[in-house]
Motif scaffolding. Structure first.
Motif, PDB file in Angstrom:
ATOM      1  N   GLY A   1       9.359  13.881  13.827  1.00  0.00           N
ATOM      2  CA  GLY A   1      10.399  14.764  13.316  1.00  0.00           C
ATOM      3  C   GLY A   1       9.890  15.689  12.228  1.00  0.00           C
ATOM      4  N   ALA A   2       9.040  15.171  11.317  1.00  0.00           N
ATOM      5  CA  ALA A   2       8.490  16.013  10.256  1.00  0.00           C
ATOM      6  C   ALA A   2       7.615  17.116  10.828  1.00  0.00           C
ATOM      7  CB  ALA A   2       7.692  15.158   9.273  1.00  0.00           C
ATOM      8  N   LEU A   3       6.834  16.785  11.853  1.00  0.00           N
ATOM      9  CA  LEU A   3       5.985  17.808  12.473  1.00  0.00           C
ATOM     10  C   LEU A   3       6.811  18.816  13.264  1.00  0.00           C
ATOM     11  CD1 LEU A   3       2.980  15.641  13.731  1.00  0.00           C
ATOM     12  CD2 LEU A   3       2.993  17.267  11.833  1.00  0.00           C
ATOM     13  N   ALA A   4       7.829  18.334  13.976  1.00  0.00           N
ATOM     14  CA  ALA A   4       8.631  19.236  14.805  1.00  0.00           C
ATOM     15  C   ALA A   4       9.418  20.230  13.955  1.00  0.00           C
ATOM     16  CB  ALA A   4       9.571  18.434  15.699  1.00  0.00           C
ATOM     17  N   THR A   5      10.044  19.750  12.892  1.00  0.00           N
ATOM     18  CA  THR A   5      10.823  20.662  12.046  1.00  0.00           C
ATOM     19  C   THR A   5       9.929  21.587  11.230  1.00  0.00           C
ATOM     20  OG1 THR A   5      10.919  18.948  10.322  1.00  0.00           O
ATOM     21  CG2 THR A   5      12.778  19.103  11.860  1.00  0.00           C
ATOM     22  N   GLY A   6       8.679  21.198  11.006  1.00  0.00           N
ATOM     23  CA  GLY A   6       7.746  22.033  10.260  1.00  0.00           C
ATOM     24  C   GLY A   6       6.822  22.834  11.134  1.00  0.00           C
ATOM     25  N   LYS A   7       7.229  23.079  12.397  1.00  0.00           N
ATOM     26  CA  LYS A   7       6.443  23.881  13.344  1.00  0.00           C
ATOM     27  C   LYS A   7       5.037  23.327  13.520  1.00  0.00           C
ATOM     28  CE  LYS A   7       9.018  28.147  12.483  1.00  0.00           C
ATOM     29  NZ  LYS A   7       8.961  29.573  12.103  1.00  0.00           N
ATOM     30  N   TRP A   8       4.931  21.975  13.544  1.00  0.00           N
ATOM     31  CA  TRP A   8       3.698  21.240  13.816  1.00  0.00           C
ATOM     32  C   TRP A   8       2.598  21.588  12.806  1.00  0.00           C
ATOM     33  CZ3 TRP A   8       4.679  17.424  17.014  1.00  0.00           C
ATOM     34  CH2 TRP A   8       5.740  17.594  17.912  1.00  0.00           C
ATOM     35  N   ASP A   9       3.015  21.803  11.572  1.00  0.00           N
ATOM     36  CA  ASP A   9       2.070  22.049  10.490  1.00  0.00           C
ATOM     37  C   ASP A   9       1.703  20.697   9.877  1.00  0.00           C
ATOM     38  OD1 ASP A   9       0.482  23.228   8.683  1.00  0.00           O
ATOM     39  OD2 ASP A   9       2.085  24.123   7.469  1.00  0.00           O
ATOM     40  N   VAL A  10       0.416  20.352   9.950  1.00  0.00           N
ATOM     41  CA  VAL A  10      -0.030  19.020   9.549  1.00  0.00           C
ATOM     42  C   VAL A  10       0.279  18.689   8.090  1.00  0.00           C
ATOM     43  CG1 VAL A  10      -2.046  17.503   9.338  1.00  0.00           C
ATOM     44  CG2 VAL A  10      -1.794  18.981  11.342  1.00  0.00           C
ATOM     45  N   PRO A  11       0.153  19.634   7.123  1.00  0.00           N
ATOM     46  CA  PRO A  11       0.490  19.264   5.731  1.00  0.00           C
ATOM     47  C   PRO A  11       1.907  18.752   5.542  1.00  0.00           C
ATOM     48  CG  PRO A  11      -0.772  21.297   5.747  1.00  0.00           C
ATOM     49  CD  PRO A  11      -0.473  20.962   7.189  1.00  0.00           C
ATOM     50  N   ASN A  12       2.818  19.042   6.482  1.00  0.00           N
ATOM     51  CA  ASN A  12       4.183  18.525   6.356  1.00  0.00           C
ATOM     52  C   ASN A  12       4.253  17.009   6.498  1.00  0.00           C
ATOM     53  OD1 ASN A  12       5.765  20.905   5.913  1.00  0.00           O
ATOM     54  ND2 ASN A  12       5.363  21.495   8.021  1.00  0.00           N
ATOM     55  N   LEU A  13       3.162  16.383   6.961  1.00  0.00           N
ATOM     56  CA  LEU A  13       3.161  14.923   7.085  1.00  0.00           C
ATOM     57  C   LEU A  13       3.304  14.228   5.742  1.00  0.00           C
ATOM     58  CD1 LEU A  13       0.395  14.271   9.765  1.00  0.00           C
ATOM     59  CD2 LEU A  13       2.859  14.028  10.016  1.00  0.00           C
ATOM     60  N   ILE A  14       2.990  14.934   4.648  1.00  0.00           N
ATOM     61  CA  ILE A  14       3.130  14.316   3.337  1.00  0.00           C
ATOM     62  C   ILE A  14       4.593  14.013   3.023  1.00  0.00           C
ATOM     63  CG2 ILE A  14       3.414  16.434   1.996  1.00  0.00           C
ATOM     64  CD1 ILE A  14       1.554  15.249  -0.093  1.00  0.00           C
ATOM     65  N   GLN A  15       5.525  14.634   3.756  1.00  0.00           N
ATOM     66  CA  GLN A  15       6.942  14.345   3.545  1.00  0.00           C
ATOM     67  C   GLN A  15       7.275  12.883   3.862  1.00  0.00           C
ATOM     68  OE1 GLN A  15       9.197  17.126   5.875  1.00  0.00           O
ATOM     69  NE2 GLN A  15       8.324  18.925   4.864  1.00  0.00           N
TER      70      GLN A  15
END
Length: 467
Positions: free
Chosen positions: A440-454
């Motif tokens: 979900g974090a990757l999908a909502t962040g347009k598959w931007d890897v740094p969003n995994l820190i969420q």
């Protein structure tokens, strides 16, 4: 983000970099983004609490029967109020920040930030006064209701005792007049009377339990709202002080001097030390420390981005390669610094929204209902679709602020999911839930890897009570 990092908006930030220096722009944009994120999240939580208190009061006055429909109405109404409040306040603050930066540049943005920081404690005082008056009325009504309830309970007990005494006398009279055969004949009616008394006692006990739960929920929501109002009023002060000092040095012409960085570092450490040294560490103090360190990090990244351009130019000169003109190098430095300030500020603001949302969603996922994660995720998707459809009416800044509000709803979902993942009795459930959070974090962040820190941020804030 693409619109913020291109066109006239980027030129405005580049002009601010040349005016107050990259350090001042980094702290100013970081403080603005974090203040917007915190204010929008707390607005959503406060509106949800007000709606919940209103519905609980209506239920206590008899406009409800405590059924599952009433509970569903409470949760749906509170969730919608939180989502709409966070999105609308974020959009409004983003629109105001955009207008100030376009018309007055860094000076206007700093003035708006300072005015907002001064207004928030005044707003807290007004809310406290209104809450105290309302609570006094609630306490008076609660005391009256409690007295009426005691009188009603005593009357019911008297009627019940009289009824039981009459029934016992009737049974004794029947047994004395008709003998043992009357017992078998009157047993069905006596058992019906016994069941009727038990049913009445059960209904009264359920009513008392519902009333106790309603009062407990009322007190818990009121306490939580008070904590979040304190968070809104005071958590942004350290960031505002930091932005004021660095931007002030920039306006005086010292933005490029190294001693400003030393002053900034000393100021950050001093404020963090004073806050963490408090005898009673409050949530807003902890958030203020995190906010001021995040602002400092954004400023450092902003300065570093410009220094990279200068370092590349120096290496080209040392290698004997042709070096661009000085004006071109200065323009590239301003552009890189502006891009880094915008990107870092928005990213840190998103993490702040996720953290605040997780502090709400974690306890809900543990103690209330696991459907909170699904509901918050649905609200996030609905808000994203609505902002995309009506984005032109908000402007670029308003749309960015509204999207930050949507991230807050996503933080509630992530926090609730984190609590659910920890609560599984098997590793398979924990791994599956965490995998869903990562996807979900990757999908909502347009598959931007740094969003995994969420995801780890949501785990950390969901599993620790901020109060």
């Amino acid at each position: 983000m693409s619109e913020l990092m291109s066109g006239p908006h980027l030129k405005i930030v580049m002009a601010d970099v040349r005016e107050v220096g990259p350090l001042g722009v980094g702290t100013l944009l970081g403080a603005t983004a974090l203040t917007t994120a915190m204010a929008s999240a707390v607005t959503g939580v406060t509106l949800a609490a007000l709606v919940a208190l209103t519905l609980l009061r209506m239920k206590g006055q008899g406009h409800g029967n405590g059924s599952c429909k009433d509970g569903a109405l409470l949760w749906v109404s509170s969730g919608l109020a939180a989502a709409v409040g966070a999105t609308a306040s974020g959009g409004l603050l983003g629109l105001v920040a955009e207008m100030l930066s376009q018309q007055c540049g860094a000076v206007g943005l700093l003035s708006g930030l300072v005015v907002f920081a001064l207004l928030k404690p005044l707003l807290r005082v007004a809310l406290r006064v209104g809450a105290e008056q309302d609570c006094c009325g609630l306490l008076e009504r609660s005391e009256e209701a409690r007295q009426r309830e005691e009188w009603h309970q005593e009357a019911l007990e008297d009627v019940q005792r009289q009824r039981v005494a009459v029934e016992m006398e009737q049974r004794i009279t029947v047994l004395e007049e008709e003998g043992g055969a009357a017992e078998e004949r009157h047993r069905p009616s006596w058992e019906a009377q016994w069941r009727e008394r038990k049913e009445a006692q059960r209904e009264e006990r359920d009513r008392l339990e519902l009333e106790t739960e309603r009062r407990s929920a009322n007190e818990h929501i009121t306490k939580m709202m008070s904590k979040y109002v304190d968070f809104l009023a005071f958590s942004g002060i350290p960031m505002t002080v930091t932005a004021t000092v660095t931007t002030g040095f920039g306006l005086l012409g010292f933005g490029e001097y190294r001693f400003v960085f030393v002053v900034l570092l000393g100021l950050v450490l001093l404020m963090a030390f004073l806050l963490m040294r408090a005898t009673q560490l409050r949530f807003w103090m902890f958030a203020g420390c995190m906010g001021v360190f995040a602002t400092f990090a954004i400023a450092v990244l902003t300065v570093h981005a410009g220094q990279e351009v200068a370092g590349a130019s120096a290496r080209m000169r040392a290698a004997g390669q042709p070096v661009p003109p000085r004006e071109s190098v200065i323009g590239n430095m301003s552009q890189r610094s502006a891009l880094e300030a915008i990107a870092a500020g928005f990213f840190v603001a998103k993490l702040c929204q996720v953290a605040i949302g997780a502090t709400v969603g974690g306890p809900l996922g543990r103690q209330v209902d696991r459907k909170v994660a699904v509901g918050a995720a649905g609200a996030t998707a609905a808000i994203l679709g609505l902002v995309q459809a009506l984005g032109g009416a908000f402007g670029v800044g308003g749309r960015a602020g509204a999207l930050l509000g949507a991230v807050g709803a996503a933080g509630v979902s992530l926090g609730s999911a984190a609590a659910i993942a920890v609560g599984w009795s098997t590793w398979a459930g924990t791994v599956a839930t965490t995998t869903g959070m990562v996807t979900g974090a990757l999908a909502t962040g347009k598959w931007d890897v740094p969003n995994l820190i969420q995801v780890p941020v949501a785990y950390m804030f969901a599993m620790n009570s901020p109060f």
